[in-house]
Structures are given as structure tokens and as C-alpha cells.
Design an enzyme around this catalytic site. Structure first.
Site, PDB file in Angstrom:
ATOM      1  N   TYR A 150       0.817  -1.223   0.000  1.00  0.00           N
ATOM      2  CA  TYR A 150       0.000   0.000   0.000  1.00  0.00           C
ATOM      3  C   TYR A 150       0.852   1.274   0.000  1.00  0.00           C
ATOM      4  O   TYR A 150       0.362   2.351  -0.303  1.00  0.00           O
ATOM      5  CB  TYR A 150      -0.946   0.032   1.212  1.00  0.00           C
ATOM      6  CG  TYR A 150      -1.943  -1.110   1.245  1.00  0.00           C
ATOM      7  CD1 TYR A 150      -2.131  -1.941   0.150  1.00  0.00           C
ATOM      8  CD2 TYR A 150      -2.701  -1.361   2.383  1.00  0.00           C
ATOM      9  CE1 TYR A 150      -3.026  -2.993   0.185  1.00  0.00           C
ATOM     10  CE2 TYR A 150      -3.607  -2.414   2.414  1.00  0.00           C
ATOM     11  CZ  TYR A 150      -3.762  -3.229   1.315  1.00  0.00           C
ATOM     12  OH  TYR A 150      -4.654  -4.269   1.354  1.00  0.00           O
ATOM     13  N   LYS A 192       3.821 -15.536   2.123  1.00  0.00           N
ATOM     14  CA  LYS A 192       3.762 -16.274   0.862  1.00  0.00           C
ATOM     15  C   LYS A 192       5.211 -16.525   0.452  1.00  0.00           C
ATOM     16  O   LYS A 192       5.670 -16.102  -0.620  1.00  0.00           O
ATOM     17  CB  LYS A 192       2.976 -15.411  -0.158  1.00  0.00           C
ATOM     18  CG  LYS A 192       2.557 -16.116  -1.422  1.00  0.00           C
ATOM     19  CD  LYS A 192       1.471 -17.154  -1.218  1.00  0.00           C
ATOM     20  CE  LYS A 192       1.190 -17.852  -2.533  1.00  0.00           C
ATOM     21  NZ  LYS A 192       0.393 -19.064  -2.391  1.00  0.00           N
ATOM     22  N   ASP A 230      -2.652 -18.355   1.645  1.00  0.00           N
ATOM     23  CA  ASP A 230      -3.828 -19.013   1.043  1.00  0.00           C
ATOM     24  C   ASP A 230      -4.336 -20.116   1.978  1.00  0.00           C
ATOM     25  O   ASP A 230      -5.542 -20.251   2.204  1.00  0.00           O
ATOM     26  CB  ASP A 230      -3.515 -19.553  -0.362  1.00  0.00           C
ATOM     27  CG  ASP A 230      -2.133 -20.183  -0.481  1.00  0.00           C
ATOM     28  OD1 ASP A 230      -1.319 -20.027   0.450  1.00  0.00           O
ATOM     29  OD2 ASP A 230      -1.867 -20.842  -1.492  1.00  0.00           O
ATOM     30  N   ASP A 237      -4.719  -6.956   6.211  1.00  0.00           N
ATOM     31  CA  ASP A 237      -5.949  -6.230   5.879  1.00  0.00           C
ATOM     32  C   ASP A 237      -7.058  -7.244   5.563  1.00  0.00           C
ATOM     33  O   ASP A 237      -8.178  -7.168   6.087  1.00  0.00           O
ATOM     34  CB  ASP A 237      -5.647  -5.361   4.637  1.00  0.00           C
ATOM     35  CG  ASP A 237      -6.761  -4.391   4.336  1.00  0.00           C
ATOM     36  OD1 ASP A 237      -7.695  -4.263   5.152  1.00  0.00           O
ATOM     37  OD2 ASP A 237      -6.714  -3.754   3.265  1.00  0.00           O
ATOM     38  N   ASP A 252     -10.265  -8.847   8.398  1.00  0.00           N
ATOM     39  CA  ASP A 252     -11.705  -8.741   8.097  1.00  0.00           C
ATOM     40  C   ASP A 252     -12.355 -10.122   8.090  1.00  0.00           C
ATOM     41  O   ASP A 252     -13.466 -10.298   8.574  1.00  0.00           O
ATOM     42  CB  ASP A 252     -11.934  -8.063   6.734  1.00  0.00           C
ATOM     43  CG  ASP A 252     -12.114  -6.562   6.897  1.00  0.00           C
ATOM     44  OD1 ASP A 252     -11.724  -6.038   7.959  1.00  0.00           O
ATOM     45  OD2 ASP A 252     -12.641  -5.907   5.973  1.00  0.00           O
TER      46      ASP A 252
END
Ligand code: NAD
Length: 354
Positions: free
Chosen positions: A140, A189, A221, A245, A249
Site C-alpha cells: 500500500y 507467501k 492461502d 488487511d 476482516d
């Protein structure tokens, strides 16, 4: 202790009032003194001061030991240019206080098991996971580009992490795990991303100083799957900005109730911003319907992480649990047979339990 109080927009004022009611009770019981200084942020700040994060508010925050935030935003400001949007105020606040770690607990009290989207046999006796997300680096914040190529327009986002950025949040995550169930899972990852390989290298090195904490690694994943399949296998999750992020959620939805969840964003020296994870809920603002528990649990986090008051924080958490066990519910978590109460009453009941 000085606390900057930024109610913001929508239900912000209502939920903040109840959190302060609880802090006042804690102060009375433990003979403490909290000094509250109020500032504007978000849409109300745009209306009154012409910007979402006015200089005066920054001053108040910088002169405080912690910041308590309600929520910002609403339809009134939805069409504003991006630098005049309420959410811009939040980004400016986080940036100016240099908060690099975001702590998002996903807690499901056993008495609210029915609120989860997961089956009871998966949830068992409730849930208590802490997600520690890096907040001010990664994809980001890395370099972004648009280039014209023979194959058409091309876009680039860069994920960047320095060892310093990884080290500071890793130490914090280990410290938190040490105070909980002593298990830390690094989610990355590392099979494809270079940044993830650096995370693994640094986290495994730092783990040598925290031999009492069990460390394991999981690809993102798989983690997305495991959170649904067996969420109780996790204690503390440490992860980079973008994965955090998304996963935070996902984890919050396992608890089924947006109004219940707190968060903390911490910088150096434990200076922090404490806020519920939900937004300003304009659809119920001013109706005494908002659930104040997310904000009340946020002040419990403030006592724990910024002020080192473990006992007082636990007192608040226990008071919330007791009130839920007695069957009191705001409308967002209400089920037939329970006792429906409004925002103010819920705050009063919780403060009376302290
Ligand atoms: P929201 O979280 O405000 O509301 C989503 C739904 O959950 C609504 O039905 C709302 O009534 C309900 N809800 C939320 N908090 C509740 C509570 N404490 N008690 C009971 N019910 C609650 O999300 P949204 O509707 O997508 O966004 C509304 C505004 O909030 C937008 O302007 C958005 O940009 C802003 N927002 C702000 C923040 C923040 O301040 N950190 C976070 C998310 C959204």
C-alpha cells in the site's frame, strides 16, 4: 494519563460517551486520573475547520498518552474530493503518530456463539485470536507506476519491507504472544515472494530471544482456509500489511458481530490509537441503537497496551462478559429471549459491573 478523544461522525459520539463512562468507573475504583481532551476528526472537522484532520486535533493527539477514536464518515461527505473525505483524516492521524502495528483481536464470547457464521462444533467454546498487522509499509505504500507498453497500459505496485520494519513489529508480536497462549504464526507467501522470505529470516532469528513462544509459519492461502476450518488453532497471527488487511476482516466475520470488536494501532513507546473496527453507522446514528462494546473493549486495550494496566483492563473485559451472560443485548446482537437495551443502558450496565 492524558487521552485525546475524537468522537468523529455518525454513532461516534454515542459510543465514545459509553467508553468514557466505563473509564470514569475504572478511575474511581482504582483511584486513577484520566484527563480527556476532545478534538474534531472526519466529516465534522471538514464542516467546522475545512479539513478532515485539523492542526488543533494533531496538537491534542501529540500532547496525549493515547487516542480514543469513534468513527468517521457518512453520506454527506461521500462526494467530497479525496483530500476532503473523512477517511483521509484517519490516514493522516495514523501517519502523523507513526503507528506501525495494528492489533485486531477476533473475540467471540461463548454466550454469543450463535452470532458466528461457523457451526458450533467448529467454534467450540468461543474464539480469541489476535491479528498483528504491519500498518505503514508493504504494497500500500510502495512505489506505484503506470506505463504504456506495446501490450497496452501496465500497472505496477511494489511491495517493500526493510529488516528494521519487520523487526520492530515482530518483537511486538512476540511480546503479545508471551502474555497470551504463547503461540505465534507468521503468515506469508514465502514460496513466491522475496519480501516474505525476508520476513521468515528475521522472524526466525528474533524467535531465539522468545524460546517460550511456539513459532510456526503458514502460507496466506492456507491461512484463509484454516481460519474457517479450525480458527481455534491460532493464538497470535503476525503478518504484513495487505495479508493482514484481508485476514483481519475475515477473522472479524467469524465473530459475526461488527459492533463488538476493538482495535489498537501502536507506534514507538506504545503510543496508540484505539478504536472499534466498525464505521460510523449513519443508518442508526442518534437512535440509541449502536453497540458500544467495540469501543469499550478498545479502552480495555488502551489500558493494557498504552498504560500497562493489565488488571484494570481485565476488569473491563470481565464486566462485558458478565453483562452478556446476564442476557443483555443491543439490537445488532439481539436474539429472542434476551433483554434488548440501547447504547446508553449497555454502557451503564457494563460500568456498574466494574
Ligand atoms: P459501518 O461499519 O458503519 O456499518 C455497517 C453495518 O453495521 C450498518 O448496518 C451499521 O448499522 C452496523 N453497525 C456498525 N457498527 C455498529 C454498532 N456499533 N452497533 C450496531 N450496529 C453497527 O460500515 P458502512 O456502512 O460501510 O460505512 C458507514 C460509514 O463509515 C462510511 O462513511 C465509511 O466510509 C465509514 N467507515 C469508517 C470507518 C472508521 O471510522 N474506522 C471504518 C469503516 C467505515
Amino acid at each position: 494519563m492524558k487521552i485525546a478523544v475524537l468522537p468523529g461522525d455518525g454513532i461516534g459520539r454515542e459510543i465514545i460517551n459509553e467508553a468514557i463512562k466505563v473509564l470514569d468507573k475504572v478511575a474511581l475504583k482504582y483511584k486513577l486520573k484520566f484527563e480527556f481532551n476532545e478534538g474534531l476528526i472526519g466529516g465534522c472537522a471538514v464542516d467546522e475547520k475545512g479539513r478532515p484532520f485539523p492542526k488543533e486535533t494533531l496538537e491534542i493527539c501529540k500532547n496525549s498518552d493515547a487516542v480514543l477514536l469513534g468513527a468517521v464518515g457518512g453520506p454527506k461527505w461521500d462526494k467530497n474530493p479525496s483530500n476532503m473525505r473523512p477517511e483521509k483524516g484517519l490516514l493522516e492521524l495514523r501517519k502523523s503518530l507513526g503507528v506501525f502495528s495494528n492489533l485486531r483481536p477476533a473475540i467471540l464470547f461463548s454466550d454469543l456463539k450463535e452470532a458466528s457464521n461457523l457451526k458450533e462444533e467448529v467454534i467450540k467454546d468461543g474464539l480469541d485470536i489476535m491479528i498483528v498487522r504491519e500498518l505503514i509499509s508493504g504494497a500500500y505504500f510502495g512505489e506505484k507506476k503506470r506505463i504504456d507498453t506495446k501490450d497496452g497500459e501496465k500497472a505496477l505496485d511494489t511491495i517493500e519491507y526493510s529488516s528494521y520494519e519487520i523487526e520492530r513489529i515482530t518483537k511486538r508480536a512476540f511480546e503479545i504472544a508471551r502474555k497470551r497462549n504463547k503461540k505465534l504464526t507468521l503468515i506469508d507467501k514465502a514460496n513466491v515472494l522475496e519480501t516474505s522470505k525476508l520476513w521468515r529470516k528475521i522472524v526466525s532469528k528474533i524467535s531465539l530471544d522468545y524460546k517460550d513462544v511456539k513459532l510456526d509459519y503458514m502460507y496466506v492461502d492456507n491461512a484463509a482456509m484454516q481460519l474457517i476450518k479450525d480458527p481455534n488453532q491460532f493464538d497470535v497471527i503476525l503478518t504484513e500489511n495487505m495479508f493482514g488487511d484481508i485476514l483481519s476482516d475475515e477473522a472479524s466475520m467469524l465473530t459475526g458481530s461488527l459492533g463488538m470488536l476493538p482495535s489498537a494501532s501502536l507506534g514507538k513507546d506504545n503510543a496508540g490509537i484505539y478504536e472499534p473496527i466498525h464505521g460510523s453507522a449513519p443508518d442508526i446514528a442518534g437512535e440509541d441503537k449502536a453497540n458500544p462494546i467495540g469501543t469499550i473493549m478498545s479502552v480495555a486495550m488502551m489500558l493494557k497496551y498504552s498504560f500497562g494496566m493489565e488488571k484494570e483492563a481485565r476488569d473491563i473485559e470481565k464486566a462485558v462478559e458478565t453483562v452478556l451472560n446476564k442476557g443483555y443485548r443491543t439490537s445488532d446482537i439481539y436474539k429472542e429471549g434476551k433483554k434488548l437495551v440501547g447504547t446508553e443502558k449497555m454502557g451503564t450496565l457494563i460500568s456498574e459491573e466494574i
